[in-house]
Design a protein around this motif. Structure first.
Motif, PDB file in Angstrom:
ATOM      1  N   ALA A  68     -15.366  -9.440 -33.902  1.00 35.86           N
ATOM      2  CA  ALA A  68     -14.776 -11.014 -34.059  1.00 35.86           C
ATOM      3  C   ALA A  68     -13.863 -11.828 -35.597  1.00 35.86           C
ATOM      4  CB  ALA A  68     -15.395 -12.390 -33.486  1.00 35.86           C
ATOM      5  N   PRO A  69     -14.805 -10.662 -36.091  1.00 30.97           N
ATOM      6  CA  PRO A  69     -14.091 -10.680 -37.585  1.00 30.97           C
ATOM      7  C   PRO A  69     -12.488 -10.334 -37.638  1.00 30.97           C
ATOM      8  CG  PRO A  69     -15.853 -10.491 -37.808  1.00 30.97           C
ATOM      9  CD  PRO A  69     -15.387 -10.730 -36.520  1.00 30.97           C
ATOM     10  N   VAL A  70     -11.955  -9.283 -37.234  1.00 31.94           N
ATOM     11  CA  VAL A  70     -10.818  -8.348 -37.321  1.00 31.94           C
ATOM     12  C   VAL A  70     -10.236  -9.239 -36.161  1.00 31.94           C
ATOM     13  CG1 VAL A  70     -11.195  -6.754 -35.506  1.00 31.94           C
ATOM     14  CG2 VAL A  70      -9.747  -6.620 -37.237  1.00 31.94           C
ATOM     15  N   LEU A  71     -10.263  -9.731 -34.668  1.00 30.11           N
ATOM     16  CA  LEU A  71      -9.141 -10.518 -33.978  1.00 30.11           C
ATOM     17  C   LEU A  71      -9.295 -11.857 -34.403  1.00 30.11           C
ATOM     18  CD1 LEU A  71     -11.091  -9.798 -31.287  1.00 30.11           C
ATOM     19  CD2 LEU A  71      -9.654  -9.008 -31.332  1.00 30.11           C
ATOM     20  N   THR A  72     -10.004 -12.687 -35.532  1.00 33.74           N
ATOM     21  CA  THR A  72      -9.967 -13.560 -36.631  1.00 33.74           C
ATOM     22  C   THR A  72      -7.887 -12.795 -37.592  1.00 33.74           C
ATOM     23  OG1 THR A  72     -11.741 -14.474 -36.377  1.00 33.74           O
ATOM     24  CG2 THR A  72     -10.020 -15.261 -37.810  1.00 33.74           C
ATOM     25  N   ILE A  73      -8.191 -12.098 -38.224  1.00 36.90           N
ATOM     26  CA  ILE A  73      -7.613 -11.821 -39.612  1.00 36.90           C
ATOM     27  C   ILE A  73      -6.346 -11.366 -38.109  1.00 36.90           C
ATOM     28  CG2 ILE A  73      -6.409 -10.054 -40.583  1.00 36.90           C
ATOM     29  CD1 ILE A  73     -10.057  -9.772 -41.251  1.00 36.90           C
ATOM     30  N   VAL A  74      -6.333 -11.016 -36.554  1.00 38.41           N
ATOM     31  CA  VAL A  74      -4.869 -10.538 -36.141  1.00 38.41           C
ATOM     32  C   VAL A  74      -4.249 -12.353 -35.847  1.00 38.41           C
ATOM     33  CG1 VAL A  74      -4.204  -9.753 -34.313  1.00 38.41           C
ATOM     34  CG2 VAL A  74      -6.072  -8.591 -35.355  1.00 38.41           C
ATOM     35  N   ASN A  75      -5.299 -13.325 -34.701  1.00 36.84           N
ATOM     36  CA  ASN A  75      -4.488 -14.604 -35.158  1.00 36.84           C
ATOM     37  C   ASN A  75      -4.085 -15.356 -35.829  1.00 36.84           C
ATOM     38  OD1 ASN A  75      -4.853 -14.362 -31.885  1.00 36.84           O
ATOM     39  ND2 ASN A  75      -7.102 -14.260 -32.105  1.00 36.84           N
ATOM     40  N   GLY A  76      -4.646 -15.301 -36.943  1.00 36.79           N
ATOM     41  CA  GLY A  76      -4.242 -15.524 -38.796  1.00 36.79           C
ATOM     42  C   GLY A  76      -3.247 -15.121 -38.652  1.00 36.79           C
ATOM     43  N   ALA A  77      -2.558 -13.799 -38.629  1.00 37.13           N
ATOM     44  CA  ALA A  77      -1.553 -13.622 -38.961  1.00 37.13           C
ATOM     45  C   ALA A  77      -0.384 -13.393 -38.259  1.00 37.13           C
ATOM     46  CB  ALA A  77      -1.033 -11.661 -38.775  1.00 37.13           C
ATOM     47  N   GLY A  78      -0.511 -14.382 -36.694  1.00 39.44           N
ATOM     48  CA  GLY A  78       0.440 -14.424 -35.786  1.00 39.44           C
ATOM     49  C   GLY A  78       0.471 -16.166 -35.963  1.00 39.44           C
ATOM     50  N   VAL A  79      -0.526 -16.752 -36.253  1.00 42.65           N
ATOM     51  CA  VAL A  79      -0.174 -18.193 -37.067  1.00 42.65           C
ATOM     52  C   VAL A  79       1.112 -18.193 -38.137  1.00 42.65           C
ATOM     53  CG1 VAL A  79      -1.187 -20.532 -37.876  1.00 42.65           C
ATOM     54  CG2 VAL A  79      -2.513 -19.033 -36.184  1.00 42.65           C
ATOM     55  N   TYR A  80       0.912 -17.560 -38.887  1.00 34.17           N
ATOM     56  CA  TYR A  80       1.703 -17.463 -40.121  1.00 34.17           C
ATOM     57  C   TYR A  80       2.663 -17.349 -39.909  1.00 34.17           C
ATOM     58  CZ  TYR A  80       3.814 -15.777 -44.848  1.00 34.17           C
ATOM     59  OH  TYR A  80       4.896 -15.434 -45.921  1.00 34.17           O
ATOM     60  N   LEU A  81       2.984 -16.040 -39.082  1.00 38.99           N
ATOM     61  CA  LEU A  81       3.774 -15.530 -38.595  1.00 38.99           C
ATOM     62  C   LEU A  81       5.487 -15.460 -37.906  1.00 38.99           C
ATOM     63  CD1 LEU A  81       3.472 -11.005 -38.046  1.00 38.99           C
ATOM     64  CD2 LEU A  81       4.026 -12.272 -40.610  1.00 38.99           C
ATOM     65  N   LEU A  82       4.309 -16.618 -37.105  1.00 37.51           N
ATOM     66  CA  LEU A  82       5.603 -17.540 -36.302  1.00 37.51           C
ATOM     67  C   LEU A  82       6.674 -18.041 -36.777  1.00 37.51           C
ATOM     68  CD1 LEU A  82       6.695 -17.560 -33.313  1.00 37.51           C
ATOM     69  CD2 LEU A  82       4.743 -18.986 -32.541  1.00 37.51           C
ATOM     70  N   PRO A  83       5.686 -19.620 -37.266  1.00 45.01           N
ATOM     71  CA  PRO A  83       6.168 -20.366 -38.415  1.00 45.01           C
ATOM     72  C   PRO A  83       7.315 -19.869 -39.180  1.00 45.01           C
ATOM     73  CG  PRO A  83       4.726 -20.464 -39.108  1.00 45.01           C
ATOM     74  CD  PRO A  83       4.453 -19.270 -37.126  1.00 45.01           C
ATOM     75  N   THR A  84       6.628 -18.867 -40.331  1.00 47.15           N
ATOM     76  CA  THR A  84       7.831 -18.047 -41.207  1.00 47.15           C
ATOM     77  C   THR A  84       9.325 -17.933 -40.101  1.00 47.15           C
ATOM     78  OG1 THR A  84       5.502 -17.371 -42.480  1.00 47.15           O
ATOM     79  CG2 THR A  84       8.151 -16.239 -43.085  1.00 47.15           C
ATOM     80  N   TYR A  85       9.028 -16.461 -39.180  1.00 48.45           N
ATOM     81  CA  TYR A  85      10.137 -16.406 -38.742  1.00 48.45           C
ATOM     82  C   TYR A  85      10.773 -16.926 -38.215  1.00 48.45           C
ATOM     83  CZ  TYR A  85       8.477 -10.941 -39.098  1.00 48.45           C
ATOM     84  OH  TYR A  85       7.601 -10.383 -39.314  1.00 48.45           O
ATOM     85  N   ALA A  86      10.114 -18.075 -37.446  1.00 49.17           N
ATOM     86  CA  ALA A  86      11.432 -19.344 -37.138  1.00 49.17           C
ATOM     87  C   ALA A  86      11.688 -19.992 -38.044  1.00 49.17           C
ATOM     88  CB  ALA A  86      10.263 -20.417 -36.150  1.00 49.17           C
ATOM     89  N   ASN A  87      11.494 -20.268 -39.131  1.00 47.97           N
ATOM     90  CA  ASN A  87      12.222 -21.017 -40.243  1.00 47.97           C
ATOM     91  C   ASN A  87      13.190 -19.994 -40.581  1.00 47.97           C
ATOM     92  OD1 ASN A  87      11.066 -23.482 -41.355  1.00 47.97           O
ATOM     93  ND2 ASN A  87       8.859 -22.570 -41.299  1.00 47.97           N
ATOM     94  N   GLN A  88      13.486 -18.812 -40.734  1.00 49.49           N
ATOM     95  CA  GLN A  88      14.322 -17.644 -41.406  1.00 49.49           C
ATOM     96  C   GLN A  88      15.320 -17.468 -40.489  1.00 49.49           C
ATOM     97  OE1 GLN A  88      11.362 -14.339 -41.926  1.00 49.49           O
ATOM     98  NE2 GLN A  88      10.746 -14.696 -43.504  1.00 49.49           N
ATOM     99  N   VAL A  89      15.271 -17.678 -38.873  1.00 52.90           N
ATOM    100  CA  VAL A  89      16.178 -17.542 -37.783  1.00 52.90           C
ATOM    101  C   VAL A  89      17.002 -18.484 -38.355  1.00 52.90           C
ATOM    102  CG1 VAL A  89      16.370 -17.631 -35.578  1.00 52.90           C
ATOM    103  CG2 VAL A  89      14.344 -15.997 -36.355  1.00 52.90           C
ATOM    104  N   ARG A  90      16.399 -20.423 -38.097  1.00 53.63           N
ATOM    105  CA  ARG A  90      17.278 -21.106 -38.870  1.00 53.63           C
ATOM    106  C   ARG A  90      17.622 -21.267 -39.672  1.00 53.63           C
ATOM    107  NH1 ARG A  90      13.472 -26.133 -37.164  1.00 53.63           N
ATOM    108  NH2 ARG A  90      11.484 -24.414 -37.933  1.00 53.63           N
TER     109      ARG A  90
END
Length: 914
Positions: A245-267
């Motif tokens: 579960a800890p590594v799955l948490t890190i993976v989910n955390g990466a997704g939480v950060y990457l989606l808004p970051t990439y969305a802002n960069q697209v805009r």
């Protein structure tokens, strides 16, 4: 920049750590089987929450949440999500062994709280305030474990119900923390414009389904393991997952950060930073390293996390570590694709991922290789990651090794290694250059590129002018035919479809199967029809502005009160199905009242006549074998004779009113057709020998005849009726009496065939539960053992038993309100100086038919419960008449307003000004 991804990862560590600790508490206190039950509940919760997050949360992140139309659509989506989550989670929870109705109701409440709390979390993520997100998730942990600490401190035993309460407590505390942290501009509704639900759905629909695929696949995997093996085996497999579960948490955390970051960069029109390739390498390396460490330190981790009480095999641990690696590799390209607005393509790839994974899970589970089941999910995740990466690539002539992508016909270009420039916006929607309310976290719109000045004109060379062409004449081949809105054209057919699905049966079921909610192919078909109609009605209704009236608001008060009573019903499965159906019916009627016209009502009436005429033909061709009181009574297929009589009792006044109206104004059919069908339907109504329906129809026809005749004709009408009635009584009185008594004894007739016994029992039940009753559909079976009859056999008493005073007030308000509106419309039509049109010709014809319908329904409701049972033909007709009155009232108001404007214009244009 380094603090933001760290905050996102810490946030996910807190979320996953809370779930991990709760699972460990369930394992220690309830054993492996208890952990299996809790993991099933948690899987349901995560699945529905993910679907809601995909629709609302990611839309908050990627789209402009301050646009008035988008904001209205988001608020509407949140209300719909809360209702659906409450119903779905309760229905799914009661199917799990060891979960009773109380625990399921608490779980539904916890799911709703989770949904609201997750929306607040997604607002923080959209604002990229990840450390505030950390505080919010910490509040969830404090509330959840605080309740468990109180339970342990007071010596209360930890049960599944306690674990569910901990989920609810954590969500409530987190909601309070979010309300404190978020600025008012994020929480308030703000200026709302016309709903842009369709634009929102073009992104959010595919995204919601796509996000729900992963947790849904996990939930199905758990169900397969619990079915093919046992809850204990599922608990052991879940224990192995806890170690990863800890590594799955890190993976989910990466997704939480990457989606808004990439969305802002697209805009902003900038490059992806970090690049997709680099993010894949980092996340994949973390997953691989942790998986290797987890396998190497398996014994130590088992002792620390589980106290050595549960065995964890190496195979299960390796399978979960492989899945974590595959899952992590797919997060960066998936976030990039969604940030570009390509939710449909992401869904298609994730669907392939889920399908392959479920096939692998099913094969391993069928072979008994439970430890290898997560490897089946890993296989699908690897394929999905590869397809996402491939979708982000195109060949470049100048550099074949570059990894730039272009999907379909979309004009934007993404990059894996940061070598290509991104455009300003995706093509699936328009970004608003100026927002009514500026968001502190939203980037400014990209600057528009200046348009280069046109080149100076050159002196054209001498050319021979082209011969002018004469315009082509417009023919029938070149004319554009207007686009037909088939949704509006076929709106009249939808209520008829619901009536057919509800009332028309081709087999008979025992009372036990009905009360327990057993599902057979016909019930599955009925539920599928309601599901399809409900989705269609919401799709049509939500983006528009529904037209509300007093009658529709009262109707919804009755529907929601009755549906909520399913949570404590005596027969929960039947009640839950009926509550969902009742909400679907209300949605369809609301759509009919909002978008319907008089033409829609006319088509509905004629469609109803055709449906009943076809039913009579079907009854002449085939009737299922009947016994007892049903023997010798006309019906069709396997429809109960009481239901058949109720339907024919509605068609008789409709046909009589159409026959009367056809004499004043031409209708769709010749008048002789209405008269012939009226006689035929009346004859077959008499053949049903359903006394309440026959009495209601005859009284309705008499009232309609009295109202339609002039003052001079009324004495002749009364005298003629007495003469004809007396002659028939003398000639056929004995035969009619034997026909109507159906061979019953004097005692049976005196007690209305034991109805008075039911009513006395119902009154005692009402005194015991006066305010909220016994719950929806309870009257259908609570008195069956004492009387042998199902239902209250009286509409008002049925409402009184099911919903108590809470529902009885709304039901009477709907009836009385409809009659008041009907009387007002009839008075306006009499006083109006212009001819007001209705669905059946003049408006007076509409009011006359409505009076006949209400008369027939009310008289029939004395001995049948249909009008107050919620989901049947009589209740649907009650709601449809409310919509008909709403349409008629709106149409008359528009006609009078148009006439007043016309008179005002004439007055101004006249020479004298008068």
């Amino acid at each position: 920049m380094g603090r933001r991804p760290l905050g996102a990862i810490i946030s996910q560590l807190i979320v996953a750590g809370s779930s991990l600790l709760l699972s460990l508490v369930a394992l220690r206190e309830l054993g492996a089987s208890g952990l299996g039950v809790f993991s099933l509940l948690l899987g349901i919760l995560i699945t529905v929450n993910s679907v809601q997050t995909g629709w609302i949360g990611d839309s908050l992140t990627v789209m402009d949440r301050f646009d008035p139309g988008i904001r209205r659509a988001l608020f509407q989506s949140q209300w719909i999500a809360v209702v659906l989550i409450a119903v779905v989670t309760f229905v799914l929870a009661v199917q799990i062994d060891g979960i009773d109705g109380t625990t399921a109701a608490l779980f539904a409440l916890a799911s709703v709280a989770w949904a609201v709390e997750e929306t607040f979390r997604r607002i923080l993520i959209a604002r990229r305030e990840f450390w505030s997100l950390v505080a919010n998730d910490s509040a969830f942990a404090v509330g959840s474990f605080g309740l468990l600490a109180v339970a342990v401190g007071t010596g209360t035993a930890i049960t599944i119900e306690t674990m569910v309460l901990s989920l609810l407590a954590g969500a409530v505390v987190a909601i309070g923390a979010a309300m404190v942290q978020l600025p008012r501009v994020e929480v308030l509704r703000g200026p709302l414009g016309p709903s842009r639900m369709r634009e929102l759905a073009s992104f959010a629909g595919w995204r919601a389904v796509q996000v729900g695929l992963r947790p849904g696949t996990m939930a199905l995997m758990r169900a397969l393991v619990a079915t093919t093996a046992s809850l204990t085996a599922l608990g052991q497999l879940e224990t192995a997952r806890l170690l990863v579960a800890p590594v799955l948490t890190i993976v989910n955390g990466a997704g939480v950060y990457l989606l808004p970051t990439y969305a802002n960069q697209v805009r902003r029109g900038t490059l992806f930073r970090p690049s997709v390739r680099r993010a894949m390498f980092v996340v994949g390396a973390l997953a691989a390293v942790y998986g290797a460490l987890a396998v190497a330190l398996r014994g130590l981790l088992v002792d620390v996390l589980t106290d050595g009480s549960t065995a964890v095999s190496v195979g299960a641990l390796v399978s979960w570590a492989t899945f974590a690696l595959a899952f992590g590799l797919g997060v960066p390209p998936g976030s990039a694709t969604v940030a570009l607005g390509r939710s449909r393509r992401t869904f298609a790839i994730r669907a392939v991922d889920a399908a392959v994974g479920l096939v692998g899970v099913a094969i391993f589970a069928a072979l008994g290789w439970i430890d290898a089941v997560p490897a089946g999910l890993a296989l699908g995740a690897f394929i999905g990651a590869a397809l996402l990466v491939r979708s982000l690539r195109v060949d470049r002539n100048d550099d074949p090794a570059a990894t730039v992508e272009s999907i379909g016909d979309d004009p934007e270009v993404a990059t894996l290694d940061g070598e290509a420039e991104l455009p300003a916006a995706a093509a699936h929607w328009r970004w608003i250059d100026s927002m009514p309310i500026s968001s502190p976290a939203s980037p400014p719109p990209p600057p528009r590129r200046p348009t280069p000045p046109p080149p100076p004109p050159r002196r054209p060379a001498a050319v021979t002018p082209a011969p002018t062409r004469r315009p082509r004449p417009v023919t029938h081949r070149t004319r554009r035919t207007p686009r037909v809105d088939w949704h509006s054209e076929l709106l009249w057919l939808v209520p008829l479809l619901l009536i057919v699905a509800t009332e028309f049966k081709i087999r008979r079921r025992s009372i036990d199967d009905v009360l327990t909610g057993a599902i057979d192919p016909m019930i599955a078909f009925e539920l599928a029809v309601y599901a399809a109609v409900g989705v269609w009605a919401l799709w049509r209704l939500v983006p528009s502005r529904p037209r509300w009236s007093a009658l529709t608001m009262v109707m919804w008060g009755y529907i929601l009160t009755t549906s909520a009573s399913a949570l404590y019903s005596t027969f929960p499965m039947l009640a839950l199905a009926r509550s969902v159906q009742l909400i679907v019916i209300g949605t369809v009627v609301q759509l009919l009242a909002s978008e319907g016209t008089l033409r829609t009502v006319s088509r509905f009436l004629h469609g109803w006549v055709l449906l009943l005429s076809g039913s009579i033909v079907a009854g002449l061709a085939y009737v299922a074998p009947t016994t007892g009181p049903q023997e010798g009574r006309f019906t069709w297929l396997s429809v109960h004779s009481v239901s058949a009589g109720s339907m024919l009792a509605l068609s008789v006044p409709v046909l009589f009113g159409l026959w009367l109206s056809a004499a004043r104004r031409p209708l769709a059919w010749p008048r002789w057709i209405y008269g012939s069908l009226f006689v035929i339907h009346l004859v077959f109504l008499l053949m049903t020998r359903t006394r309440g329906s026959i009495g209601g129809a005859l009284v309705a026809v008499a009232v309609m005849a009295w109202l339609s005749s002039g003052r001079r004709m009324r004495p002749e009408l009364v005298l003629g009726s007495l003469v004809v009635g007396g002659a028939l009584a003398l000639a056929f009185g004995r035969q009619v009496l034997e026909f109507m008594t159906r061979g019953e004894t004097v005692d049976q007739i005196g007690t209305f065939n034991r109805r008075t016994e039911i009513w006395s029992l119902a009154w005692q039940s009402f005194l015991e539960h006066p305010f909220f009753g016994l719950g929806l559909s309870s009257a259908k079976g609570v008195f069956f053992d004492e009387t042998g009859l199902g239902g209250a056999h009286n509409a008002a008493i049925n409402v009184m038993i099911d919903v108590g005073l809470a529902g009885l007030v709304w039901w009477f308000a709907l009836l009385i309100g409809s009659l008041v509106v009907l009387g007002r419309l009839r008075g306006v039509e009499r006083r109006s100086s212009v001819l007001l049109l209705g669905a059946t010709g003049p408006a007076r014809s509409d009011t006359l038919i409505l009076i006949g319908l209400f008369t027939a329904m009310l008289v029939n409701s004395i001995t049948t419960e249909g009008l107050g049972a919620g989901v049947n033909v009589s209740a649907i007709w009650l709601f449809v008449t409310a919509a008909w009155l709403t349409i008629l009232d709106r149409t008359q108001l528009e006609a009078r307003s148009a006439k007043q404007r016309e008179l005002a214009v004439d007055r101004i244009a006249s020479p004298t000004g008068r």
